[in-house]
Scaffold this motif. Sequence first.
Motif, PDB file in Angstrom:
ATOM      1  N   PHE A   4      10.955  -1.568   3.643  1.00  0.00           N
ATOM      2  CA  PHE A   4       9.940  -0.607   3.197  1.00  0.00           C
ATOM      3  C   PHE A   4       8.695  -0.801   4.059  1.00  0.00           C
ATOM      4  N   PHE A   5       8.263   0.269   4.712  1.00  0.00           N
ATOM      5  CA  PHE A   5       7.132   0.197   5.636  1.00  0.00           C
ATOM      6  C   PHE A   5       5.920   0.870   4.987  1.00  0.00           C
ATOM      7  N   GLY A   6       4.892   0.084   4.699  1.00  0.00           N
ATOM      8  CA  GLY A   6       3.703   0.619   4.046  1.00  0.00           C
ATOM      9  C   GLY A   6       2.485   0.535   4.951  1.00  0.00           C
ATOM     10  N   GLU A   7       1.373   1.065   4.466  1.00  0.00           N
ATOM     11  CA  GLU A   7       0.157   1.084   5.293  1.00  0.00           C
ATOM     12  C   GLU A   7      -0.427  -0.314   5.476  1.00  0.00           C
ATOM     13  N   LYS A   8      -0.052  -1.269   4.567  1.00  0.00           N
ATOM     14  CA  LYS A   8      -0.623  -2.617   4.648  1.00  0.00           C
ATOM     15  C   LYS A   8       0.388  -3.682   5.068  1.00  0.00           C
ATOM     16  N   GLY A   9       1.681  -3.327   5.123  1.00  0.00           N
ATOM     17  CA  GLY A   9       2.678  -4.339   5.457  1.00  0.00           C
ATOM     18  C   GLY A   9       4.092  -3.824   5.258  1.00  0.00           C
ATOM     19  N   VAL A  10       5.051  -4.749   5.374  1.00  0.00           N
ATOM     20  CA  VAL A  10       6.472  -4.403   5.288  1.00  0.00           C
ATOM     21  C   VAL A  10       7.144  -5.338   4.291  1.00  0.00           C
ATOM     22  N   LEU A  11       7.977  -4.774   3.412  1.00  0.00           N
ATOM     23  CA  LEU A  11       8.840  -5.581   2.542  1.00  0.00           C
ATOM     24  C   LEU A  11      10.247  -5.499   3.108  1.00  0.00           C
ATOM     25  N   GLY A  54       0.816  -1.216   0.000  1.00  0.00           N
ATOM     26  CA  GLY A  54       0.000   0.000   0.000  1.00  0.00           C
ATOM     27  C   GLY A  54       0.846   1.261   0.000  1.00  0.00           C
ATOM     28  N   ARG A  55       0.227   2.348   0.434  1.00  0.00           N
ATOM     29  CA  ARG A  55       0.937   3.635   0.448  1.00  0.00           C
ATOM     30  C   ARG A  55       2.145   3.562   1.393  1.00  0.00           C
ATOM     31  N   LEU A  56       3.247   4.100   0.935  1.00  0.00           N
ATOM     32  CA  LEU A  56       4.491   3.967   1.690  1.00  0.00           C
ATOM     33  C   LEU A  56       4.603   5.038   2.771  1.00  0.00           C
ATOM     34  N   ASN A  57       5.051   4.604   3.960  1.00  0.00           N
ATOM     35  CA  ASN A  57       5.333   5.542   5.049  1.00  0.00           C
ATOM     36  C   ASN A  57       6.823   5.879   5.144  1.00  0.00           C
ATOM     37  N   ALA A  58       7.655   4.823   5.135  1.00  0.00           N
ATOM     38  CA  ALA A  58       9.066   5.031   5.461  1.00  0.00           C
ATOM     39  C   ALA A  58       9.928   3.898   4.908  1.00  0.00           C
ATOM     40  N   VAL A  59      11.237   4.171   4.825  1.00  0.00           N
ATOM     41  CA  VAL A  59      12.216   3.182   4.365  1.00  0.00           C
ATOM     42  C   VAL A  59      13.422   3.256   5.298  1.00  0.00           C
ATOM     43  N   ARG A  60      13.987   2.096   5.626  1.00  0.00           N
ATOM     44  CA  ARG A  60      15.250   2.089   6.380  1.00  0.00           C
ATOM     45  C   ARG A  60      16.284   1.294   5.602  1.00  0.00           C
ATOM     46  N   VAL A  61      17.496   1.865   5.452  1.00  0.00           N
ATOM     47  CA  VAL A  61      18.594   1.218   4.726  1.00  0.00           C
ATOM     48  C   VAL A  61      19.719   0.952   5.717  1.00  0.00           C
ATOM     49  N   PHE A  62      20.205  -0.292   5.726  1.00  0.00           N
ATOM     50  CA  PHE A  62      21.324  -0.689   6.594  1.00  0.00           C
ATOM     51  C   PHE A  62      22.482  -1.058   5.687  1.00  0.00           C
ATOM     52  N   ARG A  89      13.667  13.100   2.993  1.00  0.00           N
ATOM     53  CA  ARG A  89      12.222  13.135   2.762  1.00  0.00           C
ATOM     54  C   ARG A  89      12.000  13.019   1.257  1.00  0.00           C
ATOM     55  N   PHE A  90      11.201  12.021   0.854  1.00  0.00           N
ATOM     56  CA  PHE A  90      10.841  11.847  -0.552  1.00  0.00           C
ATOM     57  C   PHE A  90       9.416  12.361  -0.769  1.00  0.00           C
ATOM     58  N   PRO A  91       9.030  12.552  -2.050  1.00  0.00           N
ATOM     59  CA  PRO A  91       7.658  12.987  -2.322  1.00  0.00           C
ATOM     60  C   PRO A  91       6.637  12.061  -1.661  1.00  0.00           C
ATOM     61  N   ASP A  92       5.435  12.597  -1.435  1.00  0.00           N
ATOM     62  CA  ASP A  92       4.362  11.934  -0.691  1.00  0.00           C
ATOM     63  C   ASP A  92       4.778  11.743   0.769  1.00  0.00           C
ATOM     64  N   ASP A  93       5.728  12.591   1.225  1.00  0.00           N
ATOM     65  CA  ASP A  93       6.105  12.621   2.638  1.00  0.00           C
ATOM     66  C   ASP A  93       6.645  11.283   3.127  1.00  0.00           C
ATOM     67  N   VAL A  94       7.367  10.584   2.272  1.00  0.00           N
ATOM     68  CA  VAL A  94       7.995   9.315   2.668  1.00  0.00           C
ATOM     69  C   VAL A  94       9.333   9.634   3.340  1.00  0.00           C
ATOM     70  N   LEU A  95       9.525   9.135   4.560  1.00  0.00           N
ATOM     71  CA  LEU A  95      10.764   9.385   5.301  1.00  0.00           C
ATOM     72  C   LEU A  95      11.704   8.196   5.156  1.00  0.00           C
ATOM     73  N   VAL A  96      13.001   8.493   4.975  1.00  0.00           N
ATOM     74  CA  VAL A  96      14.015   7.454   4.749  1.00  0.00           C
ATOM     75  C   VAL A  96      15.176   7.669   5.710  1.00  0.00           C
ATOM     76  N   GLN A  97      15.677   6.558   6.231  1.00  0.00           N
ATOM     77  CA  GLN A  97      16.821   6.614   7.150  1.00  0.00           C
ATOM     78  C   GLN A  97      17.917   5.696   6.586  1.00  0.00           C
ATOM     79  N   ILE A  98      19.156   6.181   6.570  1.00  0.00           N
ATOM     80  CA  ILE A  98      20.281   5.366   6.078  1.00  0.00           C
ATOM     81  C   ILE A  98      21.367   5.324   7.144  1.00  0.00           C
TER      82      ILE A  98
END
Length: 333
Positions: A244-251, A146-154, A220-229
């Motif tokens: 990838f953290f979305g409104e319906k689940g996580v990949l 679904g719609r993306l909230n946030a991403v974390r990169v390790f 910060r990406f468009p559609d207010d998606v927050l990313v942490q690296i």
Amino acid sequence: MKNSLGWGLIGASNVAREWIVDAIRAQRGNHIRTVLSRDAARGAAFAQACDIPASTTDLDDILRDPMVDAVYVSTENALHHDQVLAAARAGKHVLCEKPLALSVHDAQEMVDACRAAGVVMATNHHLRCSALHIALHEHLKAGAIGRLNAVRVFHANFLAMMGGWRLNDAGGGVFLDSTIHDVDTLRFHLDADPTDVFAMAQSGRRGAAGVEDGIMAVLRFPDDVLVQIHGAYSVPFAPGGISFFGEKGVLVGRDCMSQRPAGTLALRDGDGERDIPLVHHNLYHFALRRFTQAVAGEGRPAATGEDGVASLAIVLALKEAARTGRQIRVGAT
Ligand code: NDP
């Protein structure tokens, strides 16, 4: 249009020896004619070890050779600019390592020169060539979470070798060496550039004072998606990955921020966690296949010169944010 290419290697580098020589030869009819090194003995040893018929210390030997159609530039970062401009002037197609240059102005000049010369230019951002990242991208596009909230990169690891340009030069450091791949991968997955970035950096753990050997970044990406690296040269035993953290689940991509064709991709949602099946392939074979196809007039390289400029602009903004302590606006898409 030609797809059996003669290649010149500009740079007797580790990445050429470990990955690209093999990837060029994996393309039907492609062959390597010469390798350039500033050191005649190192060039000759490299040529012998890789079964390349010739080596040279003079770039013009490669650029004057009518049997060289394309060059792979993998010298130290500060040298890419002048070498790519010369290759474009000589009408050679260019696969250049990241970062394309040390400034956006220089990188843009390289892209413009290749365009004016009518040659293909690609940036060797290998992660978007991985089977895992391609599958991850497809699941994001299909709306799996679904719609993306946030991403974390390790992407923190341990650089065993203490010498060399990565740890000691202005052209080295984690941002330009490694975070630039993370940024390119994020641009690939999100089909957009960030609008604002902030970062903090460490130095002096593995690298010289002032050369970043650890970073934390927020974008910060468009559609207010927050990313942490999190990136580093100083962290042993750390697992690499991307979530990838979305409104319906996580990949969740695990062990997928390296050069190896490895890693697992899982989807976590209301039904629990399950693996998404993957058939891994060599990332560099994929990149070279897309490059040779582009030269033959079929499609675009996996990462274009323009991708290289955009990713460089973003990591330079991150470096600037770390230096000044300010959030930097990098332009909305
Ligand atoms: P290396 O340090 O192996 O090679 C860079 C240059 O250093 C060579 O062109 C060579 O120049 C010189 N050199 C090589 N070996 C030695 C040595 N033993 N002693 C002294 N000088 C040496 O760099 P990498 O292969 O790690 O990186 C090259 C480029 O590729 C960089 O731009 C980097 O950012 C990029 N890269 C990209 C990767 C990817 O997966 N996309 C992975 C790794 C790097 P010369 O012989 O002319 O002196």
